[in-house]
Design a protein around this motif. Structure first.
Motif: not given
Length: 176
Positions: A51-62
């Motif tokens: 779930w955390i990985e899906r959330w992080q992939n949705r909100n990419k921060f470079y």
């Protein structure tokens, strides 16, 4: 090894070993432990991680590098404003590191050009040589002779003395 073996001393194992299948009515406790571990610990942790990985992939921060705001130069600080002195010193150190990296990058480009061109380096790498000369002269003018413990105040004094010498030389030798 002798040809005649003593078969009784060195018994040969049977050529086909039967596989024993143990069937009992008592279940294996390891199976219960594995399934309990799976349902109690592994499944929730895996679910939360996914779930955390899906959330992080949705909100990419470079995140490339930290951006600092520009602060006033040491010459613009008021007398006794120690916080301004500290910020100007930190800004000067960052600027010096950036200038060191610029010189290093230009030097690496020059070395790559020399490696690539070989004997024709003096003709084909003239532009890189000129750029390296300009960059190193600018770095030397600003940070040369400060040593390892140089700081913003000594750099500012060096620039002030250089400007005074240039002004004095211009007064002594006026252009026609």
């Amino acid at each position: 090894m002798p040809e005649d073996h003593d078969w009784e001393a060195y018994k040969v194992p049977p050529t086909r070993t039967p596989v024993s299948e143990r069937t009992t009515s008592v279940p294996n406790p390891v199976d219960y432990f594995q399934s309990a571990f799976n349902y109690v610990l592994d499944t929730p942790v895996t679910f939360i991680r996914d779930w955390i990985e899906r959330w992080q992939n949705r909100n990419k921060f470079y995140y490339y590098h930290q951006k600092f705001r520009r602060v006033p130069d040491l010459s613009q600080c008021l007398e006794g404003d120690y916080l301004c002195y500290y910020e100007a010193e930190a800004q000067w150190r960052r600027d010096r590191m950036v200038d060191q990296q610029i010189v290093e990058i230009v030097r690496e480009r020059m070395a790559a050009c020399k490696q690539r061109e070989g004997p024709n380096q003096f003709q084909n790498c003239a532009k890189e040589m000129e750029l390296l000369a300009q960059v190193t002269k600018a770095y030397q003018d600003r940070y040369g002779d400060l040593g390892f413990h140089g700081n913003a105040r000594t750099c500012l004094m060096k620039q002030k003395h250089r400007m005074m010498e240039e002004r004095k030389a211009a007064q002594e030798n006026p252009c026609p």
